[in-house]
Motif scaffolding. Structure first.
Motif, PDB file in Angstrom:
ATOM      1  N   ALA A  42       0.833  -1.211   0.000  1.00 56.04           N
ATOM      2  CA  ALA A  42       0.000   0.000   0.000  1.00 56.04           C
ATOM      3  C   ALA A  42       0.863   1.256   0.000  1.00 56.04           C
ATOM      4  N   VAL A  43       1.916   1.272   0.805  1.00 57.20           N
ATOM      5  CA  VAL A  43       2.810   2.435   0.845  1.00 57.20           C
ATOM      6  C   VAL A  43       3.536   2.580  -0.483  1.00 57.20           C
ATOM      7  N   TRP A  44       4.031   1.479  -1.046  1.00 58.52           N
ATOM      8  CA  TRP A  44       4.745   1.495  -2.326  1.00 58.52           C
ATOM      9  C   TRP A  44       3.863   2.034  -3.449  1.00 58.52           C
ATOM     10  N   THR A  45       2.639   1.518  -3.548  1.00 54.69           N
ATOM     11  CA  THR A  45       1.750   2.009  -4.604  1.00 54.69           C
ATOM     12  C   THR A  45       1.305   3.442  -4.329  1.00 54.69           C
ATOM     13  N   GLY A  46       1.147   3.795  -3.061  1.00 51.40           N
ATOM     14  CA  GLY A  46       0.773   5.170  -2.732  1.00 51.40           C
ATOM     15  C   GLY A  46       1.842   6.168  -3.132  1.00 51.40           C
ATOM     16  N   ILE A  47       3.097   5.837  -2.819  1.00 50.87           N
ATOM     17  CA  ILE A  47       4.200   6.716  -3.228  1.00 50.87           C
ATOM     18  C   ILE A  47       4.234   6.820  -4.746  1.00 50.87           C
ATOM     19  N   GLY A  48       4.066   5.689  -5.408  1.00 45.57           N
ATOM     20  CA  GLY A  48       4.068   5.694  -6.871  1.00 45.57           C
ATOM     21  C   GLY A  48       2.917   6.509  -7.445  1.00 45.57           C
ATOM     22  N   ALA A  49       1.734   6.356  -6.865  1.00 46.13           N
ATOM     23  CA  ALA A  49       0.567   7.088  -7.366  1.00 46.13           C
ATOM     24  C   ALA A  49       0.711   8.588  -7.160  1.00 46.13           C
ATOM     25  N   VAL A  50       1.075   8.983  -5.945  1.00 49.54           N
ATOM     26  CA  VAL A  50       1.246  10.410  -5.657  1.00 49.54           C
ATOM     27  C   VAL A  50       2.366  10.987  -6.512  1.00 49.54           C
ATOM     28  N   THR A  90       3.575   9.897  -9.344  1.00 51.54           N
ATOM     29  CA  THR A  90       3.226   9.914 -10.765  1.00 51.54           C
ATOM     30  C   THR A  90       2.271  11.058 -11.087  1.00 51.54           C
ATOM     31  N   VAL A  91       1.307  11.302 -10.214  1.00 52.87           N
ATOM     32  CA  VAL A  91       0.398  12.436 -10.437  1.00 52.87           C
ATOM     33  C   VAL A  91       1.179  13.748 -10.408  1.00 52.87           C
ATOM     34  N   LEU A  92       2.081  13.894  -9.442  1.00 54.80           N
ATOM     35  CA  LEU A  92       2.873  15.128  -9.355  1.00 54.80           C
ATOM     36  C   LEU A  92       3.802  15.285 -10.562  1.00 54.80           C
ATOM     37  N   VAL A  93       4.410  14.194 -11.008  1.00 49.68           N
ATOM     38  CA  VAL A  93       5.253  14.238 -12.213  1.00 49.68           C
ATOM     39  C   VAL A  93       4.401  14.628 -13.418  1.00 49.68           C
ATOM     40  N   GLY A  94       3.200  14.071 -13.504  1.00 52.41           N
ATOM     41  CA  GLY A  94       2.299  14.436 -14.603  1.00 52.41           C
ATOM     42  C   GLY A  94       1.958  15.916 -14.600  1.00 52.41           C
ATOM     43  N   ILE A  95       1.710  16.463 -13.428  1.00 56.93           N
ATOM     44  CA  ILE A  95       1.384  17.883 -13.317  1.00 56.93           C
ATOM     45  C   ILE A  95       2.602  18.750 -13.649  1.00 56.93           C
ATOM     46  N   ILE A  96       3.764  18.385 -13.104  1.00 51.18           N
ATOM     47  CA  ILE A  96       4.956  19.220 -13.253  1.00 51.18           C
ATOM     48  C   ILE A  96       5.594  19.089 -14.636  1.00 51.18           C
ATOM     49  N   PHE A 117       4.451  16.928 -17.422  1.00 50.67           N
ATOM     50  CA  PHE A 117       3.622  16.630 -18.588  1.00 50.67           C
ATOM     51  C   PHE A 117       2.415  17.553 -18.699  1.00 50.67           C
ATOM     52  N   HIS A 118       2.374  18.582 -17.868  1.00 46.56           N
ATOM     53  CA  HIS A 118       1.362  19.643 -17.925  1.00 46.56           C
ATOM     54  C   HIS A 118      -0.071  19.116 -17.824  1.00 46.56           C
ATOM     55  N   GLU A 119      -0.258  18.137 -16.945  1.00 42.62           N
ATOM     56  CA  GLU A 119      -1.599  17.642 -16.687  1.00 42.62           C
ATOM     57  C   GLU A 119      -2.302  18.625 -15.752  1.00 42.62           C
ATOM     58  N   PRO A 120      -3.632  18.619 -15.748  1.00 42.89           N
ATOM     59  CA  PRO A 120      -4.358  19.597 -14.922  1.00 42.89           C
ATOM     60  C   PRO A 120      -4.124  19.375 -13.428  1.00 42.89           C
ATOM     61  N   SER A 121      -4.097  20.477 -12.687  1.00 46.49           N
ATOM     62  CA  SER A 121      -3.954  20.400 -11.221  1.00 46.49           C
ATOM     63  C   SER A 121      -5.172  21.061 -10.576  1.00 46.49           C
ATOM     64  N   THR A 122      -6.288  20.385 -10.695  1.00 41.87           N
ATOM     65  CA  THR A 122      -7.531  20.909 -10.154  1.00 41.87           C
ATOM     66  C   THR A 122      -7.573  20.736  -8.637  1.00 41.87           C
ATOM     67  N   PHE A 123      -8.497  21.435  -8.019  1.00 47.25           N
ATOM     68  CA  PHE A 123      -8.672  21.327  -6.573  1.00 47.25           C
ATOM     69  C   PHE A 123      -8.893  19.885  -6.150  1.00 47.25           C
ATOM     70  N   TRP A 124      -9.781  19.174  -6.847  1.00 46.40           N
ATOM     71  CA  TRP A 124     -10.121  17.815  -6.445  1.00 46.40           C
ATOM     72  C   TRP A 124      -8.956  16.853  -6.625  1.00 46.40           C
ATOM     73  N   ARG A 125      -8.162  17.003  -7.659  1.00 40.97           N
ATOM     74  CA  ARG A 125      -6.973  16.148  -7.814  1.00 40.97           C
ATOM     75  C   ARG A 125      -6.013  16.364  -6.652  1.00 40.97           C
ATOM     76  N   PHE A 149      -6.739  17.604  -3.697  1.00 40.11           N
ATOM     77  CA  PHE A 149      -7.403  17.152  -2.473  1.00 40.11           C
ATOM     78  C   PHE A 149      -7.220  15.650  -2.276  1.00 40.11           C
ATOM     79  N   PHE A 150      -7.433  14.872  -3.334  1.00 44.51           N
ATOM     80  CA  PHE A 150      -7.316  13.426  -3.202  1.00 44.51           C
ATOM     81  C   PHE A 150      -5.862  12.970  -3.098  1.00 44.51           C
ATOM     82  N   ILE A 151      -4.943  13.717  -3.668  1.00 44.61           N
ATOM     83  CA  ILE A 151      -3.525  13.416  -3.444  1.00 44.61           C
ATOM     84  C   ILE A 151      -3.198  13.605  -1.964  1.00 44.61           C
TER      85      ILE A 151
END
Length: 107
Positions: free
Chosen positions: A63-71, A73-79, A81-89, A91-93
């Motif tokens: 769970a920790v391994w996938t959580g680190i990977g998920a968080v 990856t989302v941050l890498v995508g935002i920083i 790959f210019h993916e959207p950084s909405t409030f809800w994204r 919030f869930f991060i």
């Protein structure tokens, strides 16, 4: 020490998803380079995860391994790959990070 290794394994997971993201935007020799990076990070990530599950509970470690990977990856995508950084994204991060910290505290 195993928690540090687990965190490194999680960052390696971020590394292999970053490599995949870069590989899809290039061709030829550069593509092979990013795929090689993907393979190296994947082997490192899985190997380190396998090592820490010898002493940490597998459910918590995974769970920790996938959580680190998920968080990560989302941050890498935002920083990168210019993916959207909405409030809800964001919030869930934050809630995912809180859950990872909670698992660490109770383990």
């Amino acid at each position: 020490m195993n928690w540090i290794i687990l965190i490194i394994a999680g960052f390696c997971e971020v590394g292999f998803t970053y490599s995949l993201g870069r590989a899809k935007s290039v061709e030829g020799l550069a593509w092979w380079g990013w795929i090689a990076g993907f393979l190296v990070f994947t082997i490192m990530s899985m190997g380190l995860l396998a090592r820490v599950t010898q002493t940490l509970p597998i459910g918590t470690a995974y769970a920790v391994w996938t959580g680190i990977g998920a968080v990560g990856t989302v941050l890498v995508g935002i920083i990168f790959f210019h993916e959207p950084s909405t409030f809800w994204r964001l919030f869930f991060i934050f809630t995912l990070i809180s859950s990872i910290i909670g698992l660490k505290i109770v383990s």
